[in-house]
Design an enzyme around this catalytic site. Structure first.
Site, PDB file in Angstrom:
ATOM      1  N   GLY A  45       0.859  -1.185  -0.146  1.00  0.00           N
ATOM      2  CA  GLY A  45       0.187  -0.003   0.053  1.00  0.00           C
ATOM      3  C   GLY A  45       0.741   1.215  -0.099  1.00  0.00           C
ATOM      4  CD  GLN A  50       3.302   5.651   2.698  1.00  0.00           C
ATOM      5  OE1 GLN A  50       2.275   5.209   2.403  1.00  0.00           O
ATOM      6  NE2 GLN A  50       4.207   5.013   3.345  1.00  0.00           N
ATOM      7  CB  CYS A 107       5.216   2.002   7.519  1.00  0.00           C
ATOM      8  SG  CYS A 107       4.624   3.608   6.436  1.00  0.00           S
ATOM      9  CG  LEU A 108       6.465   1.130   1.425  1.00  0.00           C
ATOM     10  CD1 LEU A 108       5.812   1.174   0.088  1.00  0.00           C
ATOM     11  CD2 LEU A 108       7.657   0.089   1.212  1.00  0.00           C
ATOM     12  CG  HIS A 149      -0.469   0.813   7.200  1.00  0.00           C
ATOM     13  ND1 HIS A 149       0.466   0.558   8.243  1.00  0.00           N
ATOM     14  CD2 HIS A 149       0.313   1.653   6.494  1.00  0.00           C
ATOM     15  CE1 HIS A 149       1.384   1.086   8.029  1.00  0.00           C
ATOM     16  NE2 HIS A 149       1.349   2.001   6.892  1.00  0.00           N
ATOM     17  CD  GLU A 150      -1.202   2.508   2.598  1.00  0.00           C
ATOM     18  OE1 GLU A 150      -1.075   3.863   2.276  1.00  0.00           O
ATOM     19  OE2 GLU A 150      -0.454   1.544   2.934  1.00  0.00           O
ATOM     20  CG  HIS A 153       0.032   6.468   5.520  1.00  0.00           C
ATOM     21  ND1 HIS A 153       0.904   7.150   6.154  1.00  0.00           N
ATOM     22  CD2 HIS A 153       0.302   5.172   5.303  1.00  0.00           C
ATOM     23  CE1 HIS A 153       2.060   6.208   6.303  1.00  0.00           C
ATOM     24  NE2 HIS A 153       1.651   5.275   5.713  1.00  0.00           N
TER      25      HIS A 153
HETATM   26 ZN   LIG Z   1       2.520   3.278   5.813  1.00  0.00          ZN
END
Ligand SMILES: [Zn+2]
Length: 187
Positions: A45, A50, A107-108, A149-150, A153
């Site tokens: 995701g 991000q 998480c990226l 999670h997204e 964000h």
């Molecule tokens: Zn993340």
């Protein structure tokens, strides 16, 4: 185009995404770029924050994860999630169930960091589609977790916010490394 992914410490990760009133050519290009960036980073995701853009837009794709189950329902009928990947979340809203389960997340924007996060087991999602329709479904398993999670964000919320004080203490050094632009040593 593959964007550089914004890392922890950048204030854009704390910004709530703005509603996208119209799907312009620019938004279509951004969706393409988000997908390309997510795939390049081998993530499940990616949110607009991000890549430095505080908008109500994220992408999710669980196709490559074969060791964790994803579930999806449309009008109470179980469907194959893979038929709906990649998912584009445009101005999404979600309803959470009270029942939660812990599961590992990364998480990226926090390379090298992973820990268990409690998430609702089944969620209701309402999102707009790129052609101006509304798409409603329910999700569970890894897919439900990735969407939560997204969605976080998009509100400027991060997975570290779900840790209790002990958990926060445990990752404090790792967060400091990230803030200094250093790598987290993998044990
Ligand atoms: Zn993340």
């Amino acid at each position: 185009m593959v964007y550089p992914i914004v890392r922890y410490g950048d204030p854009v990760l704390r910004q709530k995404g703005k509603i996208i009133p119209v799907v312009t050519q620019e938004i279509r290009k951004l969706v393409e770029d988000l997908l390309e960036t997510m795939n390049h980073a081998e993530g499940v995701g990616l949110a607009a924050q991000q890549v430095g853009k505080a908008l109500q837009l994220a992408v999710v794709d669980v196709t490559l994860v074969t060791n964790r189950e994803s579930r999806m329902w449309i009008k109470d009928q179980s469907v194959d999630p893979l038929e709906y990947m990649p998912l584009i979340l445009l101005n999404p809203t979600i309803e959470l169930t009270k029942k939660k389960v812990f599961g590992n997340e990364g998480c990226l924007s926090f390379p090298g960091l992973g820990f268990d996060v409690p998430r609702s087991t089944r969620i209701k999602v309402k999102t707009q589609t790129m052609d101006g329709k509304v798409f409603e479904f329910e999700a569970g398993g890894l897919l439900g977790r990735a969407i939560q999670h997204e969605f976080d964000h998009l509100q400027g919320k991060l997975f570290i916010d779900h840790l209790d004080s002990e958990g926060k203490r445990e990752i404090k050094e790792d967060l400091n490394l990230l803030l200094q632009g250093k790598e987290i040593p993998q044990s």
